[in-house]
Design a protein around this motif. Structure first.
Motif, PDB file in Angstrom:
ATOM      1  N   ASP A  75       7.446  -9.651   8.242  1.00  0.00           N
ATOM      2  CA  ASP A  75       7.376 -10.891   7.449  1.00  0.00           C
ATOM      3  C   ASP A  75       5.938 -11.406   7.379  1.00  0.00           C
ATOM      4  OD1 ASP A  75      10.031 -10.825   6.996  1.00  0.00           O
ATOM      5  OD2 ASP A  75      10.587 -12.318   8.499  1.00  0.00           O
ATOM      6  N   ARG A  76       5.212 -11.301   8.488  1.00  0.00           N
ATOM      7  CA  ARG A  76       3.837 -11.815   8.509  1.00  0.00           C
ATOM      8  C   ARG A  76       2.888 -10.902   7.722  1.00  0.00           C
ATOM      9  NH1 ARG A  76      -0.752 -10.993  11.242  1.00  0.00           N
ATOM     10  NH2 ARG A  76       0.112  -9.433  12.653  1.00  0.00           N
ATOM     11  N   LEU A  77       3.057  -9.593   7.890  1.00  0.00           N
ATOM     12  CA  LEU A  77       2.093  -8.637   7.326  1.00  0.00           C
ATOM     13  C   LEU A  77       2.345  -8.311   5.866  1.00  0.00           C
ATOM     14  CD1 LEU A  77      -0.286  -6.755   8.426  1.00  0.00           C
ATOM     15  CD2 LEU A  77       1.422  -4.938   8.425  1.00  0.00           C
ATOM     16  N   VAL A  78       3.604  -8.203   5.496  1.00  0.00           N
ATOM     17  CA  VAL A  78       3.921  -7.638   4.177  1.00  0.00           C
ATOM     18  C   VAL A  78       4.506  -8.658   3.215  1.00  0.00           C
ATOM     19  CG1 VAL A  78       5.243  -5.848   2.976  1.00  0.00           C
ATOM     20  CG2 VAL A  78       4.273  -5.365   5.230  1.00  0.00           C
ATOM     21  N   VAL A  79       5.433  -9.476   3.673  1.00  0.00           N
ATOM     22  CA  VAL A  79       6.181 -10.311   2.709  1.00  0.00           C
ATOM     23  C   VAL A  79       5.285 -11.407   2.141  1.00  0.00           C
ATOM     24  CG1 VAL A  79       8.166 -11.840   2.424  1.00  0.00           C
ATOM     25  CG2 VAL A  79       8.338  -9.844   3.894  1.00  0.00           C
TER      26      VAL A  79
ATOM     27  N   LEU B 167       9.644  -0.638  10.617  1.00  0.00           N
ATOM     28  CA  LEU B 167       8.698  -1.324   9.729  1.00  0.00           C
ATOM     29  C   LEU B 167       8.516  -0.526   8.432  1.00  0.00           C
ATOM     30  CD1 LEU B 167       6.348  -3.823  10.328  1.00  0.00           C
ATOM     31  CD2 LEU B 167       5.073  -1.914   9.422  1.00  0.00           C
ATOM     32  N   ALA B 168       8.431   0.797   8.573  1.00  0.00           N
ATOM     33  CA  ALA B 168       8.283   1.642   7.378  1.00  0.00           C
ATOM     34  C   ALA B 168       9.496   1.473   6.462  1.00  0.00           C
ATOM     35  CB  ALA B 168       8.125   3.098   7.795  1.00  0.00           C
ATOM     36  N   HIS B 169      10.680   1.396   7.050  1.00  0.00           N
ATOM     37  CA  HIS B 169      11.910   1.221   6.264  1.00  0.00           C
ATOM     38  C   HIS B 169      11.859  -0.102   5.489  1.00  0.00           C
ATOM     39  CE1 HIS B 169      16.261   1.392   5.359  1.00  0.00           C
ATOM     40  NE2 HIS B 169      16.192   0.071   5.522  1.00  0.00           N
ATOM     41  N   MET B 170      11.506  -1.174   6.209  1.00  0.00           N
ATOM     42  CA  MET B 170      11.462  -2.500   5.559  1.00  0.00           C
ATOM     43  C   MET B 170      10.430  -2.508   4.433  1.00  0.00           C
ATOM     44  SD  MET B 170      11.726  -4.845   8.995  1.00  0.00           S
ATOM     45  CE  MET B 170      12.970  -4.440  10.219  1.00  0.00           C
TER      46      MET B 170
ATOM     47  N   LYS C  65      11.603  -0.532   1.393  1.00  0.00           N
ATOM     48  CA  LYS C  65      12.621  -1.314   0.671  1.00  0.00           C
ATOM     49  C   LYS C  65      11.958  -2.324  -0.274  1.00  0.00           C
ATOM     50  CE  LYS C  65      16.808  -3.739   1.846  1.00  0.00           C
ATOM     51  NZ  LYS C  65      17.546  -4.439   2.879  1.00  0.00           N
ATOM     52  N   LYS C  66      10.779  -2.755   0.076  1.00  0.00           N
ATOM     53  CA  LYS C  66      10.027  -3.714  -0.760  1.00  0.00           C
ATOM     54  C   LYS C  66       9.169  -2.996  -1.801  1.00  0.00           C
ATOM     55  CE  LYS C  66      10.622  -7.961   0.801  1.00  0.00           C
ATOM     56  NZ  LYS C  66      11.055  -9.052  -0.053  1.00  0.00           N
ATOM     57  N   GLY C  67       9.253  -1.656  -1.865  1.00  0.00           N
ATOM     58  CA  GLY C  67       8.518  -0.908  -2.881  1.00  0.00           C
ATOM     59  C   GLY C  67       7.166  -0.392  -2.425  1.00  0.00           C
ATOM     60  N   LEU C  68       6.803  -0.592  -1.163  1.00  0.00           N
ATOM     61  CA  LEU C  68       5.548  -0.030  -0.665  1.00  0.00           C
ATOM     62  C   LEU C  68       5.753   1.441  -0.305  1.00  0.00           C
ATOM     63  CD1 LEU C  68       5.178  -3.207  -0.018  1.00  0.00           C
ATOM     64  CD2 LEU C  68       3.505  -2.422   1.640  1.00  0.00           C
ATOM     65  N   LYS C  69       4.636   2.144  -0.134  1.00  0.00           N
ATOM     66  CA  LYS C  69       4.722   3.562   0.245  1.00  0.00           C
ATOM     67  C   LYS C  69       4.057   3.746   1.601  1.00  0.00           C
ATOM     68  CE  LYS C  69       5.243   6.019  -4.097  1.00  0.00           C
ATOM     69  NZ  LYS C  69       6.044   4.959  -4.651  1.00  0.00           N
ATOM     70  N   PRO C  70       4.763   3.418   2.682  1.00  0.00           N
ATOM     71  CA  PRO C  70       4.137   3.496   3.998  1.00  0.00           C
ATOM     72  C   PRO C  70       3.908   4.936   4.459  1.00  0.00           C
ATOM     73  CG  PRO C  70       6.452   2.942   4.205  1.00  0.00           C
ATOM     74  CD  PRO C  70       6.162   2.969   2.741  1.00  0.00           C
ATOM     75  N   LEU C  71       2.833   5.104   5.215  1.00  0.00           N
ATOM     76  CA  LEU C  71       2.566   6.387   5.862  1.00  0.00           C
ATOM     77  C   LEU C  71       2.731   6.179   7.363  1.00  0.00           C
ATOM     78  CD1 LEU C  71       1.345   9.301   6.086  1.00  0.00           C
ATOM     79  CD2 LEU C  71      -0.895   8.195   6.193  1.00  0.00           C
ATOM     80  N   VAL C  72       3.567   7.001   7.997  1.00  0.00           N
ATOM     81  CA  VAL C  72       3.777   6.917   9.446  1.00  0.00           C
ATOM     82  C   VAL C  72       3.058   8.093  10.108  1.00  0.00           C
ATOM     83  CG1 VAL C  72       5.490   6.906  11.313  1.00  0.00           C
ATOM     84  CG2 VAL C  72       6.049   5.832   9.110  1.00  0.00           C
ATOM     85  N   ILE C  73       2.236   7.772  11.102  1.00  0.00           N
ATOM     86  CA  ILE C  73       1.520   8.824  11.851  1.00  0.00           C
ATOM     87  C   ILE C  73       2.154   8.922  13.235  1.00  0.00           C
ATOM     88  CG2 ILE C  73      -0.722   9.518  12.811  1.00  0.00           C
ATOM     89  CD1 ILE C  73      -0.945   9.358   9.872  1.00  0.00           C
ATOM     90  N   GLU C  74       2.644  10.094  13.589  1.00  0.00           N
ATOM     91  CA  GLU C  74       3.321  10.286  14.874  1.00  0.00           C
ATOM     92  C   GLU C  74       2.651  11.435  15.645  1.00  0.00           C
ATOM     93  OE1 GLU C  74       5.696   8.989  16.999  1.00  0.00           O
ATOM     94  OE2 GLU C  74       5.111  10.744  18.166  1.00  0.00           O
ATOM     95  N   ALA C  75       2.238  11.146  16.873  1.00  0.00           N
ATOM     96  CA  ALA C  75       1.518  12.139  17.676  1.00  0.00           C
ATOM     97  C   ALA C  75       2.399  13.316  18.086  1.00  0.00           C
ATOM     98  CB  ALA C  75       0.959  11.452  18.922  1.00  0.00           C
TER      99      ALA C  75
ATOM    100  N   VAL D 219      -3.495 -13.758  13.709  1.00  0.00           N
ATOM    101  CA  VAL D 219      -3.363 -14.558  12.472  1.00  0.00           C
ATOM    102  C   VAL D 219      -4.487 -14.153  11.516  1.00  0.00           C
ATOM    103  CG1 VAL D 219      -3.535 -16.903  11.521  1.00  0.00           C
ATOM    104  CG2 VAL D 219      -2.254 -16.502  13.626  1.00  0.00           C
ATOM    105  N   ASP D 220      -4.128 -13.943  10.230  1.00  0.00           N
ATOM    106  CA  ASP D 220      -5.095 -13.568   9.179  1.00  0.00           C
ATOM    107  C   ASP D 220      -5.621 -12.132   9.287  1.00  0.00           C
ATOM    108  OD1 ASP D 220      -4.832 -16.093   8.152  1.00  0.00           O
ATOM    109  OD2 ASP D 220      -6.582 -16.879   9.242  1.00  0.00           O
ATOM    110  N   GLN D 221      -5.183 -11.391  10.299  1.00  0.00           N
ATOM    111  CA  GLN D 221      -5.601  -9.969  10.378  1.00  0.00           C
ATOM    112  C   GLN D 221      -4.561  -9.132   9.632  1.00  0.00           C
ATOM    113  OE1 GLN D 221      -8.321  -8.804  11.975  1.00  0.00           O
ATOM    114  NE2 GLN D 221      -8.905 -10.729  12.959  1.00  0.00           N
ATOM    115  N   PRO D 222      -5.007  -8.118   8.859  1.00  0.00           N
ATOM    116  CA  PRO D 222      -4.018  -7.240   8.201  1.00  0.00           C
ATOM    117  C   PRO D 222      -3.471  -6.196   9.184  1.00  0.00           C
ATOM    118  CG  PRO D 222      -6.235  -6.633   7.537  1.00  0.00           C
ATOM    119  CD  PRO D 222      -6.404  -7.766   8.487  1.00  0.00           C
TER     120      PRO D 222
END
Ligand SMILES: Cc1cc2nc3c(=O)[nH]c(=O)nc-3n(C[C@H](O)[C@H](O)[C@H](O)COP(=O)(O)OP(=O)(O)OC[C@H]3O[C@@H](n4cnc5c(N)ncnc54)[C@H](O)[C@@H]3O)c2cc1C
Length: 400
Positions: free
Chosen positions: A396-400, A20-23, A26-36, A368-371
């Motif tokens: 597709d639902r959350l970002v696009v 998801l971070a990769h996708m 690619k769309k120009g967002l700056k995702p932050l991934v948190i890994e335990a 549905v409708d939740q970010p």
């Protein structure tokens, strides 16, 4: 945007979350991934043994990708990594019964197979468990003695009650790409490459411990004492862990997630000098009614000096010494002293059950409708590509 506010936070740095971070990147967002954990990859975990003859890797979790893994291949293509795919040599699995190791077909009753096969045309995969469907096609005895253990070996747990249509989900193959592959150094090389690309920030060794809903997103509490605000949030973690975090935010989602069981797998990888092993090269071992489900060999990517086998044990059956003794017996060693090195990992995988599709449809209706995206290996199937199919649809639902 201040340090503590992020347009997209992904919780979980396994292939689902990194996908998801990769996708998003690619769309120009700056995702932050948190890994335990202290490493990304989750169930993709390539262990590097340090041995006298040099370094040697073996998979403690996922071991094989196929040319039907379209989303994975698309990401590797974006990263110019298609030339780094390493083919796996075609070798057979051996079946371990009370009589020892043998060919899979040695335990098949061809008479029962012939009698049962016509059921292929009447049984509906989507209405059956794996046992009902595959047991119907090959016959009950063949299922118990051969096909059932082979399916258990694939998903490292009893496959009998799994919905038949969540195993081997057909996907288009990219014929120009080798049928099955890994990477030099193991599959973890791929997840590392995804995590290390510019545009994705990954924080390891920090877990999200609580989530609170805000009017414009979510506030996350981390176990290092800090807080973050996520405008959009993706949870790429196991369903029981997501259930706990979502309790104060979406209790109805939590209730659905609590119905999904998880299977525990005790994986133990052994490195052995070639000279000690008389067994012919193999893909691995499928165990019938034993303390372990399967053993995956590194033989499809051969080495001059060493071989390695990762045994996936049923939980709570054997202690560490017991595992090494059993492994030595199966591999025909003169005892555990001939094992050069050992690595252990506790793995977990979801146990899907009939009615799962309905549960997921109910869950999706609540989202549905939740970010908020819920992703992972517990939607349609448990493979890497099944996980990425869910990632792509939630993206597709959350970002696009
Ligand atoms: C033994 C084994 C063999 C397999 N073999 C294959 C194979 O050959 N081919 C194949 O296609 N698939 C295989 N699979 C399945 C596949 O590897 C997994 O389904 C897939 O990698 C799951 O990815 P994921 O990102 O959904 O979850 P995971 O890999 O489980 O990642 C979830 C991540 O979330 C992190 N996390 C959890 N809670 C928190 C928190 N609160 N805060 C921050 N981080 C958190 C975890 O540490 C973990 O890294 C295998 C799986 C196993 C266990």
């Amino acid at each position: 945007m201040s340090d503590s506010r992020h347009e997209l936070v992904v919780v979980g740095g396994g292939i689902s979350g990194l996908g998801l971070a990769h996708m998003a990147a690619k769309k120009g967002l700056k995702p932050l991934v948190i890994e335990a954990n202290d490493r990304v990859g989750g169930c993709i975990h390539s262990h590097h043994f340090t041995a006298p003859e040099g370094e040697f890797w073996a998979e403690l979790g996922a071991h094989t990708c196929f040319n039907s893994y379209g989303h994975l291949l698309a990401m590797l293509e974006d990263l110019n990594l298609l030339d780094d795919l390493l083919p796996k040599q075609k070798l057979s699995y051996q079946l371990l019964t009370a009589q020892g190791l043998g060919k899979i077909t040695s335990q098949l009753s061809f008479v029962e197979l012939l009698i049962s096969l016509p059921k292929l045309f009447s049984l509906k995969k989507e209405q059956c468990t794996a046992e009902e469907f595959y047991g119907g096609i090959v016959g009950k005895k063949n299922f118990k003695q051969v096909l059932g253990p082979a399916l258990d070996a694939v998903i490292c747990q009893s496959a009998a009650a799994f919905p038949a249509n969540s195993l081997f989900i057909k996907k288009p193959r990219r014929k120009e790409i080798m049928r099955s592959f890994t990477a030099e150094g193991g599959l973890e090389q791929f997840v590392r490459a995804i995590a290390d690309q510019p545009g994705i920030e990954v924080r390891t060794r920090v877990a999200v411990t609580a989530i609170e809903k805000l009017t414009d997103g979510y506030q996350l509490q981390l176990d290092d004492g800090t807080q973050l605000v996520a405008e959009k949030l993706a949870l790429a973690i196991a369903p029981d862990l997501a259930a706990r975090l979502l309790q104060p935010v979406l209790p109805a989602v939590t209730e659905l997630l609590q119905e999904i069981e998880m299977a525990e797998i005790e994986s133990c990888s052994v490195l052995i000098e070639k000279q000690y092993l008389k067994l012919a090269p193999m893909a691995g071992i499928i165990a019938v009614d034993d303390d372990f489900y399967s053993a995956v060999a590194r033989d499809p990517v051969p080495d001059n000096n060493y071989r390695a086998f990762t045994f996936h044990f049923r939980p709570g059956r054997l202690d560490h010494v017991g595992k090494l003794v059993r492994i030595s017996e199966i591999l025909g060693l003169n005892g555990p002293t001939e094992i050069e090195s050992v690595a252990n990992l506790d793995n977990r995988l979801p146990s899907l059950r009939m009615g799962h599709e309905k549960r997921i449809a109910a869950l999706d209706a609540l989202l549905v409708d939740q970010p908020l995206a819920l992703i992972g290996n517990w939607f349609t199937g448990v493979s890497i590509e099944d996980s990425l199919c869910r990632t792509a649809s939630e993206f597709d639902r959350l970002v696009v």
